[in-house]
Design a protein around this motif. Structure first.
Motif, short mmCIF file in Angstrom:
data_model
loop_
_atom_site.label_atom_id
_atom_site.label_comp_id
_atom_site.label_asym_id
_atom_site.label_seq_id
_atom_site.Cartn_x
_atom_site.Cartn_y
_atom_site.Cartn_z
N GLU A 97 0.81 -1.22 0.00
CA GLU A 97 0.00 0.00 0.00
C GLU A 97 0.84 1.27 0.00
O GLU A 97 0.37 2.31 -0.45
N SER A 98 2.03 1.19 0.53
CA SER A 98 2.87 2.39 0.57
C SER A 98 3.21 2.89 -0.84
O SER A 98 3.54 4.06 -1.03
N LYS A 99 3.10 1.99 -1.84
CA LYS A 99 3.37 2.37 -3.22
C LYS A 99 2.09 2.72 -3.98
O LYS A 99 2.16 3.15 -5.14
N GLN A 100 0.94 2.52 -3.32
CA GLN A 100 -0.35 2.78 -3.96
C GLN A 100 -1.01 4.05 -3.48
O GLN A 100 -1.62 4.78 -4.26
N TRP A 101 -0.93 4.28 -2.17
CA TRP A 101 -1.72 5.36 -1.55
C TRP A 101 -0.80 6.28 -0.74
O TRP A 101 -0.10 5.83 0.16
N GLY A 102 -0.86 7.57 -1.05
CA GLY A 102 -0.02 8.54 -0.34
C GLY A 102 -0.34 8.62 1.14
O GLY A 102 0.55 8.86 1.97
N ASP A 103 -1.61 8.40 1.51
CA ASP A 103 -2.01 8.50 2.92
C ASP A 103 -1.48 7.36 3.77
O ASP A 103 -1.56 7.43 4.99
N TYR A 104 -0.94 6.32 3.13
CA TYR A 104 -0.47 5.18 3.91
C TYR A 104 0.70 5.58 4.81
O TYR A 104 0.86 5.04 5.91
N GLU A 105 1.51 6.53 4.36
CA GLU A 105 2.64 6.99 5.18
C GLU A 105 2.16 7.56 6.51
O GLU A 105 2.78 7.33 7.56
N ILE A 106 1.04 8.29 6.46
CA ILE A 106 0.48 8.85 7.70
C ILE A 106 -0.01 7.73 8.61
O ILE A 106 0.24 7.75 9.82
N LEU A 107 -0.70 6.74 8.03
CA LEU A 107 -1.17 5.61 8.81
C LEU A 107 0.00 4.84 9.43
O LEU A 107 -0.04 4.46 10.60
N GLU A 108 1.04 4.65 8.67
CA GLU A 108 2.22 3.92 9.14
C GLU A 108 2.86 4.65 10.32
O GLU A 108 3.22 4.02 11.34
N ASP A 109 2.98 5.97 10.21
CA ASP A 109 3.56 6.75 11.31
C ASP A 109 2.65 6.72 12.54
O ASP A 109 3.14 6.69 13.68
N ALA A 110 1.35 6.71 12.31
CA ALA A 110 0.41 6.67 13.43
C ALA A 110 0.50 5.34 14.16
O ALA A 110 0.44 5.29 15.39
N LEU A 111 0.62 4.25 13.41
CA LEU A 111 0.72 2.93 14.04
C LEU A 111 2.00 2.78 14.88
O LEU A 111 2.01 2.05 15.87
N LYS A 112 3.04 3.49 14.47
CA LYS A 112 4.30 3.40 15.22
C LYS A 112 4.17 3.95 16.63
O LYS A 112 4.86 3.50 17.55
N ILE A 113 3.29 4.95 16.82
CA ILE A 113 3.15 5.55 18.14
C ILE A 113 1.85 5.12 18.84
O ILE A 113 1.57 5.55 19.95
N TRP A 114 1.05 4.29 18.16
CA TRP A 114 -0.20 3.80 18.75
C TRP A 114 0.13 2.84 19.90
O TRP A 114 1.03 2.03 19.80
N PRO A 115 -0.60 2.89 21.06
CA PRO A 115 -1.75 3.76 21.33
C PRO A 115 -1.43 4.98 22.20
O PRO A 115 -2.27 5.84 22.38
N ASP A 116 -0.22 5.04 22.75
CA ASP A 116 0.05 6.06 23.77
C ASP A 116 0.84 7.26 23.27
O ASP A 116 0.91 8.28 23.96
N GLY A 117 1.43 7.16 22.09
CA GLY A 117 2.29 8.24 21.63
C GLY A 117 1.54 9.47 21.16
O GLY A 117 0.35 9.42 20.85
N LYS A 118 2.25 10.59 21.12
CA LYS A 118 1.68 11.85 20.65
C LYS A 118 2.49 12.34 19.45
O LYS A 118 3.67 12.02 19.30
N SER A 119 1.84 13.15 18.63
CA SER A 119 2.51 13.70 17.46
C SER A 119 2.06 15.14 17.27
O SER A 119 0.93 15.50 17.60
N GLU A 120 2.95 15.96 16.72
CA GLU A 120 2.59 17.33 16.38
C GLU A 120 1.87 17.41 15.05
O GLU A 120 1.33 18.46 14.70
N ASN A 121 1.87 16.33 14.31
CA ASN A 121 1.18 16.26 13.03
C ASN A 121 -0.30 15.99 13.28
O ASN A 121 -0.68 14.94 13.79
N ILE A 122 -1.16 16.94 12.91
CA ILE A 122 -2.59 16.82 13.20
C ILE A 122 -3.22 15.64 12.47
O ILE A 122 -4.18 15.02 12.96
N TYR A 123 -2.67 15.27 11.32
CA TYR A 123 -3.22 14.15 10.55
C TYR A 123 -2.91 12.81 11.22
O TYR A 123 -3.73 11.89 11.21
N ILE A 124 -1.72 12.72 11.82
CA ILE A 124 -1.37 11.52 12.58
C ILE A 124 -2.23 11.43 13.84
O ILE A 124 -2.72 10.35 14.20
N GLU A 125 -2.44 12.55 14.50
CA GLU A 125 -3.29 12.57 15.69
C GLU A 125 -4.72 12.15 15.34
O GLU A 125 -5.36 11.43 16.11
#
Length: 400
Positions: free
Chosen positions: A115-143
């Motif tokens: 999916e990383s080669k198909q959909w641009g939004d997958y990068e955001i999902l991937e970064d979100a999963l890395k900090i799930w469930p307790d992490g925080k991010s300054e990126n509003i889309y990851i939040e």
């Protein structure tokens, strides 16, 4: 036919007609309501304009003369036989097994796609999963991704258990097909109608495009279907499934209104309807407290601009341009459903209202925020209820 049913039928026909107009004249709404309208030609006919006009007018004419009993008796009787036809239980199971086997066999190779080669939004999902469930991010889309607790839990489980993030989204899509069948059968009491509904669903380009995609999964669609399906069987589960849908995708929030209407038209006792209403109000109140008092991004992305409603409505044609069956037949289908509501199936106006609500949810969403866009997969619930609507034409009883 009650005044409410008539009003819903007229409203659905009106807004579907607006979408048809926007397909015929793609620049019309943008030239009136858009910010960059100087170089647009409002009444220039689009690529799909002529086919949409011919197919919709042809089907409307055919439907009207059938309804008025002006067709030759041989043709009319053949149509009635098809609408009355029913499949016994055992052959139905075999047919369903064949349909699901073919669908799974054709779609399962997509599980190996990256999916990383198909959909641009997958990068955001991937970064979100890395900090799930307790992490925080300054990126509003990851939040925003991590505020969708149920979805992230299921995607994380798919990745952890199966080593493939697409497995559970694919399972959800399979279950969407199953519950489309079950809901159609529940409403129409005809297995043949259910078969027709799922055949219409799985021919949809949009459904097949997103059925294995993790970043645009169908968990929310499944939970919402379940919230409707269980009303007659285990009504207490309905608000639970709805809230699971909401915390999978907040886009489902306005669907609450459609659910209440569906409850009102369902054949359960008044006591259960009242208890169900109280349950929904309670659980939605709790969800509102979580959203507005917790650390979520949703209160911060509200920005109202009413002029964007018609711009949003005009996205229907371009986003679903490969769903030819839907574009070519949706106006005759809602006109036909309005006539069915007048005659015999009580839940027909519920399906009309679900079609109307799922059509308008996207345009209403962008009126209130710039944070989201209307994307094709957001129309999958509309495609599901459109499929059920077509199935209802094949649910005529022998004594009708």
């Amino acid at each position: 036919m009650s005044k409410i049913s008539s009003l819903i039928g007229i409203a659905t026909i009106f807004f579907i007609s607006l979408t048809i107009i926007s397909i015929i004249f793609p620049s019309l709404f943008s030239s009136v309501f858009g910010k960059f309208s100087d170089n647009l030609i409002p009444y220039e006919v689009g690529t799909l304009g002529v086919p949409v006009i011919l197919s919709n007018l042809g089907l409307l004419f055919f439907g009207i003369i059938y309804y008025k009993k002006k067709l030759p008796s041989s043709i009319s009787n053949s149509i009635d036989k098809i609408r009355i036809f029913e499949i016994p239980k055992k052959p139905t199971l075999i047919i369903l097994l064949i349909i699901f086997s073919l669908y799974i066999g054709i779609s399962s190779p997509e599980l190996l796609l990256d999916e990383s080669k198909q959909w641009g939004d997958y990068e955001i999902l991937e970064d979100a999963l890395k900090i799930w469930p307790d992490g925080k991010s300054e990126n509003i889309y990851i939040e925003e991704q991590n505020d969708r607790y149920v979805r992230m839990l299921l995607l994380d489980a798919s990745q952890t258990i199966f080593q493939n993030i697409k497995i559970l989204p694919f399972v959800a899509s399979i279950l969407v097909i199953l519950f489309t069948y079950l809901l159609t059968v529940q409403i129409t009491e005809k297995r043949f109608a259910g078969i027709i509904a799922i055949l219409v669903l799985i021919q949809s380009h949009t459904f097949l495009r997103f059925d294995t995609v993790a970043v645009y999964e169908n968990f929310w669609v499944l939970f919402y279907l379940l919230s409707i399906y269980v009303i007659k069987k285990q009504w207490i589960l309905s608000p639970i499934f709805y809230i699971l849908s909401f915390f999978t995708k907040a886009f489902v929030a306005p669907y609450f209104v459609m659910t209440l209407f569906f409850v009102g038209r369902t054949s359960i006792s008044s006591k259960k309807k009242i208890l169900l209403l109280i349950s929904y109000v309670g659980i939605i109140g709790i969800s509102a407290i979580v959203i507005f008092s917790g650390d979520t991004i949703y209160p911060n992305v509200i920005q109202i601009d009413a002029s964007k409603f018609f711009i949003g409505l005009a996205t229907f044609g371009p986003l679903l341009r490969y769903d030819f069956l839907l574009l070519m037949t949706i106006l005759p289908v809602v006109v036909g459903l309005t006539l069915l509501a007048k005659n015999w199936i009580k839940e027909t106006d519920s399906i009309l209202f679900l079609i109307l609500g799922t059509l308008l949810a996207g345009p209403i969403l962008i009126v209130f925020t710039n944070f989201y866009e209307i994307l094709p997969y957001r129309y999958i619930p509309l495609i599901v209820f459109f499929s059920i609507g077509i199935g209802m034409f094949f649910s005529k009883k022998p004594n009708s």
